[in-house]
Scaffold this motif. Structure first.
Motif, short mmCIF file in Angstrom:
data_model
loop_
_atom_site.label_atom_id
_atom_site.label_comp_id
_atom_site.label_asym_id
_atom_site.label_seq_id
_atom_site.Cartn_x
_atom_site.Cartn_y
_atom_site.Cartn_z
N LYS A 91 8.51 11.15 -1.51
CA LYS A 91 8.25 9.73 -1.78
C LYS A 91 6.94 9.32 -1.11
N PRO A 92 6.27 8.32 -1.67
CA PRO A 92 5.08 7.81 -0.99
C PRO A 92 5.48 7.07 0.28
N PHE A 93 4.55 6.99 1.22
CA PHE A 93 4.73 6.17 2.41
C PHE A 93 4.34 4.75 2.00
N VAL A 94 5.28 3.82 2.08
CA VAL A 94 5.05 2.46 1.59
C VAL A 94 4.86 1.51 2.76
N PHE A 95 3.81 0.70 2.67
CA PHE A 95 3.50 -0.32 3.66
C PHE A 95 3.51 -1.66 2.92
N HIS A 96 4.32 -2.61 3.39
CA HIS A 96 4.42 -3.91 2.73
C HIS A 96 3.57 -4.95 3.45
N LEU A 97 3.17 -5.97 2.71
CA LEU A 97 2.33 -7.03 3.26
C LEU A 97 2.98 -7.63 4.50
N PHE A 98 2.20 -7.70 5.57
CA PHE A 98 2.65 -8.29 6.83
C PHE A 98 2.01 -9.67 7.02
N ASN A 99 0.67 -9.72 6.90
CA ASN A 99 0.00 -11.01 7.00
C ASN A 99 -1.34 -10.98 6.29
N THR A 100 -1.89 -12.17 6.10
CA THR A 100 -3.15 -12.34 5.39
C THR A 100 -4.00 -13.34 6.16
N VAL A 104 0.87 -1.17 0.00
CA VAL A 104 0.00 0.00 0.00
C VAL A 104 0.91 1.22 0.00
N GLN A 105 0.56 2.21 -0.83
CA GLN A 105 1.32 3.46 -0.86
C GLN A 105 0.39 4.61 -0.53
N ILE A 106 0.84 5.50 0.34
CA ILE A 106 0.09 6.72 0.64
C ILE A 106 0.92 7.89 0.11
N GLU A 112 -14.47 -12.49 3.84
CA GLU A 112 -13.53 -11.45 3.43
C GLU A 112 -12.10 -11.88 3.72
N ILE A 113 -11.22 -11.43 2.88
CA ILE A 113 -9.79 -11.61 3.12
C ILE A 113 -9.29 -10.31 3.74
N VAL A 114 -8.57 -10.43 4.84
CA VAL A 114 -8.01 -9.26 5.51
C VAL A 114 -6.50 -9.30 5.31
N THR A 115 -5.98 -8.29 4.64
CA THR A 115 -4.53 -8.19 4.47
C THR A 115 -4.05 -7.00 5.29
N ARG A 116 -2.93 -7.20 5.99
CA ARG A 116 -2.35 -6.14 6.82
C ARG A 116 -0.99 -5.78 6.25
N TYR A 117 -0.74 -4.49 6.16
CA TYR A 117 0.49 -3.96 5.57
C TYR A 117 1.16 -3.06 6.61
N VAL A 118 2.47 -3.20 6.78
CA VAL A 118 3.20 -2.40 7.77
C VAL A 118 4.31 -1.60 7.08
N ARG A 119 4.66 -0.51 7.74
CA ARG A 119 5.74 0.35 7.23
C ARG A 119 7.05 -0.09 7.85
N VAL A 120 8.05 -0.33 7.02
CA VAL A 120 9.35 -0.80 7.47
C VAL A 120 10.37 0.35 7.47
N GLN A 121 10.29 1.21 6.47
CA GLN A 121 11.25 2.30 6.34
C GLN A 121 11.03 3.35 7.43
N PRO A 122 12.09 4.05 7.83
CA PRO A 122 11.91 5.14 8.81
C PRO A 122 11.14 6.29 8.19
N ASN A 123 10.40 7.01 9.02
CA ASN A 123 9.62 8.14 8.53
C ASN A 123 10.52 9.35 8.33
N PRO A 124 10.34 10.08 7.24
CA PRO A 124 11.14 11.29 7.02
C PRO A 124 10.67 12.42 7.94
N ASN A 125 11.54 13.35 8.21
CA ASN A 125 11.19 14.51 9.01
C ASN A 125 10.89 15.66 8.06
#
Length: 200
Positions: free
Chosen positions: A125-134, A80-82, A142-155
């Protein structure tokens, strides 16, 4: 259609065209498709979404959060990208140039498809969240997919809502085994009707 690329395939996979993902080739020439994993672990991360809805894997959906002035892109089962700001779907559907062409050149005309630049500025850059679990919710079908952010947040000093407080994104999706049996009618590139094949 086959695309041969080197390096980081994120931009291509996160904007996968509306077609089934059939295979990934030359995995030895691209970086692992998930951060903090080796190539084998990264591919294993895709097993659950493939098992629950193989037809929907990496299909891109784009939506807007108007109150916060965000554009959200979901590449289902992958990332997921924000994006801060409202961007046209046409721009977000183009793969971001995170990869090199087959000749390992930074020749952005060397692809058989349009691409868009990927900003080097951390604040753009977009805030990127990668697949964590399904998981599959039987009661809701319904399928529930969870995405987490791994990269540090910019200031960054932005005068709009800041996605740095978001640690996880959940996406709810109904499995659709007939996804590729449908004919969707588009007007001005927007789907207006879907027809299923007649059952005999």
């Amino acid at each position: 259609m086959t695309f041969d690329v080197y390096g980081n395939a994120f931009g291509l996979l996160a904007a996968h065209p509306v077609t089934p993902l059939v295979s990934l080739h030359h995995l030895d020439l691209i970086e692992p498709i998930f951060p903090n994993m080796n190539r084998v672990q990264a591919l294993q991360q895709l097993k659950e979404p493939i098992k629950l809805d193989p037809y929907g894997l990496m299909q891109q959906s784009i939506c807007y959060v108007k109150n916060w002035v965000w554009t959200v892109s979901v590449s289902w089962g992958y990332a997921v990208q924000i994006f801060r700001g409202i961007f046209s779907a046409r721009d977000i559907e183009m793969p971001a140039r995170t990869f090199l062409n087959w000749y390992r050149r930074v020749d952005y005309n060397g692809f058989p498809f349009n691409t868009r630049p990927f900003s080097r500025n951390a604040c753009q850059k977009p805030f990127v969240f990668h697949l964590f679990n399904t998981t599959y919710d039987v009661a809701a079908n319904e399928i529930v997919t969870r995405y987490v952010r791994v990269q540090p947040n910019p200031n960054c000093k932005w005068k709009m809502e800041d996605p740095t407080q978001i640690h996880m994104v959940e996406v709810y999706k109904k499995p659709d085994p007939y996804l590729w049996d449908k004919v969707t009618i588009f007007i001005n590139k927007k789907p207006v009707a879907t027809m299923l094949p007649m059952k005999e």
